[in-house]
Design a protein around this motif. Structure first.
Motif, mmCIF file in Angstrom:
data_model
loop_
_atom_site.group_PDB
_atom_site.id
_atom_site.type_symbol
_atom_site.label_atom_id
_atom_site.label_comp_id
_atom_site.label_asym_id
_atom_site.label_seq_id
_atom_site.Cartn_x
_atom_site.Cartn_y
_atom_site.Cartn_z
ATOM 1 N N ASN A 59 125.230 -23.882 22.938
ATOM 2 C CA ASN A 59 124.208 -24.906 22.692
ATOM 3 C C ASN A 59 123.151 -24.309 21.771
ATOM 4 N N ARG A 193 120.347 -36.698 17.677
ATOM 5 C CA ARG A 193 119.511 -36.858 18.881
ATOM 6 C C ARG A 193 118.291 -37.677 18.471
ATOM 7 N N SER A 227 126.564 -32.783 18.093
ATOM 8 C CA SER A 227 125.356 -32.114 18.553
ATOM 9 C C SER A 227 125.674 -31.530 19.929
ATOM 10 N N GLY A 229 124.314 -30.168 22.372
ATOM 11 C CA GLY A 229 123.501 -30.500 23.546
ATOM 12 C C GLY A 229 123.957 -31.781 24.223
HETATM 13 P P1 AMP Z 1 116.601 -28.141 22.631
HETATM 14 O O1 AMP Z 1 116.564 -26.736 22.101
HETATM 15 O O2 AMP Z 1 116.605 -28.169 24.096
HETATM 16 O O3 AMP Z 1 115.571 -29.018 21.990
HETATM 17 O O4 AMP Z 1 118.000 -28.694 22.127
HETATM 18 C C1 AMP Z 1 118.318 -28.572 20.757
HETATM 19 C C2 AMP Z 1 119.455 -29.469 20.441
HETATM 20 O O5 AMP Z 1 119.506 -29.682 19.036
HETATM 21 C C3 AMP Z 1 120.817 -28.877 20.789
HETATM 22 O O6 AMP Z 1 121.177 -29.139 22.101
HETATM 23 C C4 AMP Z 1 121.743 -29.577 19.813
HETATM 24 O O7 AMP Z 1 122.192 -30.779 20.382
HETATM 25 C C5 AMP Z 1 120.829 -29.849 18.607
HETATM 26 N N1 AMP Z 1 121.114 -28.856 17.554
HETATM 27 C C6 AMP Z 1 120.463 -27.711 17.292
HETATM 28 N N2 AMP Z 1 121.032 -27.032 16.283
HETATM 29 C C7 AMP Z 1 122.094 -27.779 15.894
HETATM 30 C C8 AMP Z 1 123.135 -27.610 14.922
HETATM 31 N N3 AMP Z 1 123.187 -26.538 14.128
HETATM 32 N N4 AMP Z 1 124.069 -28.576 14.821
HETATM 33 C C9 AMP Z 1 124.029 -29.663 15.614
HETATM 34 N N5 AMP Z 1 123.100 -29.870 16.566
HETATM 35 C C10 AMP Z 1 122.147 -28.944 16.709
#
Ligand code: AMP
Ligand code: MG
Length: 337
Positions: A59, A193, A227, A229
């Protein structure tokens, strides 16, 4: 480890910046939610972030910069559309997924060859990035799976003893995490998101805004998440959350026939007059709902709620972000009456 509570004074922000430079992790206020900040280029520091949160290694973490021009230092290519979006939305609650270069270690990007870049507007986060001179990887500062923190107290509750410090910058302005987008073409983006930079706002800059299917739907077994997450149960308090869609009178009837020990309703401010069951409210419009949602989910746990029936928000504008967090908190349990 003793977790120090720091203020937003310049002296304390210098302390926070020094901790980050030395490979420690610090809870930092941003305009979205509180983040767990670490030097994004330091593998050991980033490992500590995954460990403190109990976050799955695939993640990815968002990398926060003081200015969008610094993105050139950490990415392999930046499409023209990204600059146009940055002009309008940076600093602010927008994360753009871009191809990364090797200054961002694989552990930070969860093994992907892309990196999410954001330029936060919160003066405390901005100042700590400047003072540390580092790109700051910062996921939400909650225990993985639990609602995101919107105050220093929430961070302390989840992270006391696990991180070096928390900076208290008051309650988070927006209350939900940033909008994450990928760039699909010269004039097209995909929302991975939803957040407070809405589909409508993005559509002012580019002609096509695609809403990723996973925002409102559960991934099917074996389906790949754009994504990462989105794969995980998320934002969930201990109480069992159920979203209920329908008119207020039907909602009241439904709760009445499911009422019992530990049952709460989470309703709109405008529903409260003569509401007959135990309830909390979460605002009267989408912006208030975003601002209050995570705080309420934590308060429901504190109150001993076992089951919470939530009046489903309208998924328009910022409401899409609120709906997306709730449907995940509910493990996709939505009842339509
Ligand atoms: P949080 O750090 O809790 O705000 O979660 C960040 C979220 O951003 C992750 O769970 C991913 O779903 C999304 N995210 C971050 N970097 C990427 C990436 N390189 N590609 C796709 N989604 C990303
Ligand atoms: Mg998070």
């Amino acid at each position: 480890m003793d977790t120090v509570l720091l203020s937003d004074s310049e002296t304390d922000l210098l302390k926070a910046a020094e901790l980050i430079k030395s490979g420690e992790i610090v809870g930092i206020p941003t305009e979205t939610v509180y983040g767990l900040g670490a030097d994004a280029s330091n593998e050991e520091a980033v490992r500590k972030v995954f460990e403190a949160k109990g976050r799955p290694a695939d993640n990815p973490l968002i990398v926060h910069l003081a200015d969008f021009s610094q993105a050139e230092e950490f990415t392999a290519a930046i499409p023209a559309l990204a600059y146009r979006l940055a002009e309008r939305f940076c600093p602010g609650p927008l994360t753009m997924v871009l191809p990364k270069n090797d200054k961002i270690p694989m552990i930070t990007s969860g093994g992907l060859d892309t990196v999410g870049i954001r330029v936060p507007s919160h003066p405390v986060m901005h100042r700590i990035i400047q003072l540390s001179g580092r790109p700051i990887a910062a996921p939400s500062a909650n225990t993985s799976g639990y609602p995101s923190p919107t105050s220093a107290d929430h961070v302390m509750r989840d992270m006391d003893g696990k991180i070096a410090a928390v900076v208290d910058g008051g309650s988070s302005e927006f209350g939900v995490e940033s909008t994450v987008i990928s760039i699909e073409g010269d004039n097209s983006v995909r929302i991975l998101r939803p957040g407070c930079v809405t589909r409508e706002m993005l559509a002012e800059i580019c002609s096509e805004v695609v809403i990723d299917h996973a925002i409102l739907h559960e991934l099917e077994a074996g389906q790949k998440a754009a994504s990462p997450g989105m794969k995980y149960k998320h934002y969930s308090p201990r109480a069992d959350i159920v979203m209920v869609e329908g008119k207020l009178e039907d909602f009241i009837g439904f709760v009445g026939s499911h009422n019992g020990d530990g049952v709460y309703s989470l309703i709109f401010d405008t529903d409260r007059e003569n509401y007959p069951y135990r309830y909390m409210t979460y605002g009267k419009d989408s912006s208030q709902q975003a601002h209050q949602l995570f705080q309420r989910l934590r308060e429901l746990d504190d109150a001993g709620a076992k089951k919470v029936y939530v009046r489903a928000p309208s998924p328009e504008g910022v409401g899409l972000a609120v709906y997306n967090r709730l449907i995940r908190a509910a493990g996709f349990e939505v009842i339509r009456i």
